[in-house]
Design a protein around this motif. Structure first.
Motif, PDB file in Angstrom:
ATOM      1  N   TYR A 167      12.226 -27.714   4.595  1.00 25.01           N
ATOM      2  CA  TYR A 167      13.031 -26.487   4.907  1.00 25.01           C
ATOM      3  C   TYR A 167      11.859 -25.416   4.710  1.00 25.01           C
ATOM      4  N   THR A 168      11.447 -24.593   5.591  1.00 23.56           N
ATOM      5  CA  THR A 168      10.550 -23.485   5.327  1.00 23.56           C
ATOM      6  C   THR A 168      11.141 -22.247   5.742  1.00 23.56           C
ATOM      7  N   VAL A 169      10.601 -21.230   5.209  1.00 29.50           N
ATOM      8  CA  VAL A 169      10.889 -19.668   5.345  1.00 29.50           C
ATOM      9  C   VAL A 169       9.648 -18.991   5.679  1.00 29.50           C
ATOM     10  N   LYS A 170       9.809 -18.408   6.956  1.00 26.76           N
ATOM     11  CA  LYS A 170       8.428 -17.497   7.282  1.00 26.76           C
ATOM     12  C   LYS A 170       8.452 -16.188   6.666  1.00 26.76           C
ATOM     13  N   LEU A 171       7.339 -15.796   6.407  1.00 23.31           N
ATOM     14  CA  LEU A 171       6.968 -14.324   5.530  1.00 23.31           C
ATOM     15  C   LEU A 171       6.505 -13.344   6.845  1.00 23.31           C
ATOM     16  N   GLU A 172       7.005 -12.378   6.466  1.00 25.27           N
ATOM     17  CA  GLU A 172       6.258 -11.120   7.202  1.00 25.27           C
ATOM     18  C   GLU A 172       5.702 -10.141   6.174  1.00 25.27           C
ATOM     19  N   GLY A 173       4.547  -9.720   6.404  1.00 24.27           N
ATOM     20  CA  GLY A 173       4.017  -8.895   5.224  1.00 24.27           C
ATOM     21  C   GLY A 173       3.060  -7.683   5.859  1.00 24.27           C
ATOM     22  N   VAL A 174       3.080  -6.472   5.283  1.00 27.56           N
ATOM     23  CA  VAL A 174       2.036  -5.359   5.947  1.00 27.56           C
ATOM     24  C   VAL A 174       1.275  -4.844   4.765  1.00 27.56           C
ATOM     25  N   ARG A 175       0.136  -4.692   4.866  1.00 26.84           N
ATOM     26  CA  ARG A 175      -0.580  -3.896   3.887  1.00 26.84           C
ATOM     27  C   ARG A 175      -1.417  -2.624   4.596  1.00 26.84           C
ATOM     28  N   GLN A 176      -1.782  -1.914   3.711  1.00 26.24           N
ATOM     29  CA  GLN A 176      -2.365  -0.319   4.364  1.00 26.24           C
ATOM     30  C   GLN A 176      -4.017  -0.666   4.346  1.00 26.24           C
ATOM     31  N   GLY A 177      -4.622  -0.350   5.260  1.00 29.86           N
ATOM     32  CA  GLY A 177      -6.105  -0.317   5.566  1.00 29.86           C
ATOM     33  C   GLY A 177      -6.553   1.082   5.706  1.00 29.86           C
ATOM     34  N   GLY A 178      -6.429   1.983   4.969  1.00 25.16           N
ATOM     35  CA  GLY A 178      -7.035   3.159   4.849  1.00 25.16           C
ATOM     36  C   GLY A 178      -6.067   4.506   5.700  1.00 25.16           C
ATOM     37  N   TYR A 179      -6.832   5.539   6.082  1.00 26.51           N
ATOM     38  CA  TYR A 179      -6.093   6.595   6.870  1.00 26.51           C
ATOM     39  C   TYR A 179      -7.044   6.833   7.983  1.00 26.51           C
ATOM     40  N   SER A 180      -6.336   7.173   9.008  1.00 30.25           N
ATOM     41  CA  SER A 180      -7.022   7.500  10.148  1.00 30.25           C
ATOM     42  C   SER A 180      -7.074   9.113  10.604  1.00 30.25           C
ATOM     43  N   THR A 181      -8.150   9.669  10.897  1.00 32.09           N
ATOM     44  CA  THR A 181      -8.088  11.026  11.690  1.00 32.09           C
ATOM     45  C   THR A 181      -8.546  10.545  13.076  1.00 32.09           C
ATOM     46  N   MET A 182      -7.923  10.772  14.029  1.00 30.48           N
ATOM     47  CA  MET A 182      -8.115  10.448  15.479  1.00 30.48           C
ATOM     48  C   MET A 182      -8.714  11.763  16.253  1.00 30.48           C
ATOM     49  N   LEU A 183      -9.395  11.430  17.107  1.00 26.35           N
ATOM     50  CA  LEU A 183     -10.197  12.391  17.896  1.00 26.35           C
ATOM     51  C   LEU A 183     -10.172  11.781  19.394  1.00 26.35           C
ATOM     52  N   MET A 184      -9.708  12.625  20.305  1.00 28.20           N
ATOM     53  CA  MET A 184      -9.780  12.196  21.767  1.00 28.20           C
ATOM     54  C   MET A 184     -10.189  13.184  22.740  1.00 28.20           C
ATOM     55  N   GLY A 185     -10.809  12.812  23.645  1.00 28.66           N
ATOM     56  CA  GLY A 185     -11.514  13.491  24.644  1.00 28.66           C
ATOM     57  C   GLY A 185     -11.904  12.599  26.075  1.00 28.66           C
ATOM     58  N   GLY A 186     -12.338  13.571  27.015  1.00 30.66           N
ATOM     59  CA  GLY A 186     -12.595  12.830  28.169  1.00 30.66           C
ATOM     60  C   GLY A 186     -13.839  13.239  28.638  1.00 30.66           C
TER      61      GLY A 186
END
Lengths: 107, 453
Positions: B294-313
């Motif tokens: 019998y197996t139980v699946k895990l879901e897990g999350v971690r953080q990989g830093g902080y983002s500053t985004m920039l967008m342009g055309g």
């Protein structure tokens, strides 16, 4: 591709992609009649080597399943990165099917 | 064997359904109502932050309709994967809604809350005991994976839900559960064959998604028999066809024939789908292969830093024609400038070019720009929001004046829609667990609290 050549987009009633969990991507190509389904299935239009070439994947990672009762062909492979992670650009995996639309289908 | 009717209110709690549909299910004798409230579809955000993908108003409206019907009909209601991610915060969000509705409407019932968030110590103990396994395509679980996790949930099977009902709960609200367990739990307790039950559950978990043409989310009904199940929608203008029901096994599964559950695998290869009316389909012939483990699946999350985004055309065709070199030159200039400012502090810039491969990234077979505009999205990611912003403000300046050989003189090659062009996006999250645990028992990872409401 010669103009006038029949493609997947001409024959399928639904082509879609989606996550299958955060680590896999899955694509469904669905038909509404046996003739069209078998024409694509029997010509092996959607095959592991071809899918690997289109998406730049290893053929060993590709699953292709023909589902006769559903009149559907399914393609699955691991995502290059998990859904929503920093390199990902399609959280739902919903816009990854377009390269299959123009695949030519022999008579 | 007596028939067992049950209903799935909708595919995702908060997405809506017609109250009439649920009323009709009750008239048809539904013995339980189930509803899935979670998903990993919206990415790691909901589990990481504890925020439901739907508003409280949306979740409350759907819960109100289900709860009032279940209490009036004296039948169980099972809500699984609360608050999208199924962590303790998501469960608390759902429980607050249930209690609030009960107060407002004067409803009374025994409530079970099943927690599925597991501690790092618990996961570590399983890892050390050799009771953790990786699922493809992931590598074996490590101590570092566990240490990095912000939240870990275990995906319950049918057993914790069954135990709660056995203990007298009428309303069962769970943390992360497999979508199918919500619908399988009570039917298995009635003694129906696992193959029929799990196939039924797979169809019901997405509500009316298995109909031929779904206009909006709605309810789906199933009637279990000894060796088959009948499925049909409750909206009169919806219909199931053998193909629409068969097709549903494809939806969001990597493999449509082998569907893994904690206790075994549903094998749909030999399944038969027959029309029994112009809108109902009878499903039979699947098999269920119990797993030795019998197996139980895990879901897990971690953080990989902080983002500053920039967008342009970019509209200049000469930049489009030489985009790779232009971006490489920008990258080189950024390295020099950022190095001079912040030294060796780690950072990363993720660049997506829409109009070329922004949508598909590495999977895109078309490598050239096809249109007359491209949109560029830069994510500057570093261990702190401040550092990301510092770097991004240099990136925007270097990008806008990044030269190309065609033009002799200073250019402004990126059109920014905003001022300032940098936007702090906050933490960057990632799903990083794709593993199963072998628990001491099917209920050992889950903790249930009961409450008289």
């Amino acid at each position: 591709m010669a103009s006038g050549q029949t493609t997947i987009a001409d024959l399928a009633v639904l082509v879609r992609s989606k996550n299958a969990g955060p680590f896999w991507l899955t694509i469904d190509v669905m038909f509404d009649n046996e003739v069209a389904y078998r024409r694509v299935r029997d010509n092996e239009v959607i095959n592991r080597a071809g899918i690997a070439r289109i998406y730049g994947r290893d053929p060993a990672d590709i699953i292709v399943v023909n589902h006769d009762a559903a009149l559907a062909i399914k393609v699955s492979f691991p995502r290059p990165q998990s859904s929503g992670s920093k390199y990902d650009s399609d959280v739902y995996g919903g816009q990854q099917y377009a390269p299959l639309l123009s695949l030519p289908v022999p008579d | 064997m007596e028939a067992y009717p049950l209903v799935s209110a909708t595919g995702m709690l908060g997405s809506g359904f017609r109250p009439d549909s649920l009323d009709k299910a009750i008239e048809l004798g539904a013995r339980m109502i189930g509803c899935d409230a979670g998903s990993t579809d919206p990415g790691p955000g909901p589990l990481a932050t504890g925020q439901c993908m739907f508003s409280k108003a949306a979740a409350k409206r759907d819960t109100e309709v289900m709860l009032s019907r279940a209490v009036a009909a004296k039948i169980p209601l099972v809500i699984g994967s609360s608050g999208t991610g199924g962590g303790d915060q998501g469960l608390a969000f759902m429980l607050d809604i249930v209690r609030e509705i009960a107060r407002e409407q004067g409803l009374h019932f025994k409530l079970a809350a099943i927690h599925s968030e597991v501690s790092k110590e618990t996961v570590r103990a399983h890892l050390q005991a050799g009771k953790a396994r990786a699922l493809p395509p992931s590598k074996p679980l490590t101590e570092a994976d566990i240490e990095d996790a912000l939240h870990i949930v275990a995906m319950m099977g049918a057993e914790p839900i069954q135990a709660a009902v056995d203990a007298g709960a009428q309303i069962v609200v769970t943390g992360r559960s497999s979508d199918t367990s919500i619908f399988a739990a009570l039917a298995l307790m009635q003694g129906y064959a696992p193959a029929v039950v799990w196939h039924m559950a797979k169809i019901l978990e997405c509500g009316a998604a298995a109909v031929a043409h779904r206009l909006a989310p709605d309810s789906m009904m199933a009637v279990l028999h000894e060796d088959s199940v009948d499925v049909f929608p409750l909206r009169e203008d919806y219909r199931c066809t053998p193909q629409s029901v068969a097709s549903h096994t494809l939806y969001e599964n990597a493999d449509p024939f082998d569907l893994k559950e904690p206790s075994g695998t549903l094998d749909t290869r030999e399944a038969k789908y027959e029309a029994i009316s112009d809108r109902a389909v009878r499903v039979s012939g699947s098999r269920f292969h119990p797993d030795p483990e019998y197996t139980v699946k895990l879901e897990g999350v971690r953080q990989g830093g902080y983002s500053t985004m920039l967008m342009g055309g970019v509209r200049d065709p000469f930049i489009h024609a030489d985009l790779d070199n232009w971006l490489k030159q920008l990258d080189d200039n950024i390295k020099i400038r950022v190095g001079a400012m912040v030294g060796n502090r780690p950072y990363e810039i993720v660049t997506r070019v829409y109009g070329r491969n922004g949508v598909m990234g590495a999977l895109e077979p078309e490598k050239a720009v096809g249109g007359h505009e491209v949109f560029i999205l830069w994510d500057v990611i570093s261990p702190s929001q401040e550092l990301s912003r510092v770097i991004a403000s240099s990136v925007s300046h270097l990008a806008v004046h990044n030269p190309i050989p065609k033009w002799h003189g200073l250019i402004s090659g990126v059109a920014f829609p905003y001022s300032p062009p940098e936007l702090d996006r906050g933490p960057v999250y990632e799903f990083h667990l794709n593993h199963v645990l072998v628990p001491d028992s099917p209920t050992s990872l889950f903790c249930t609290e009961f409450e008289e409401v």
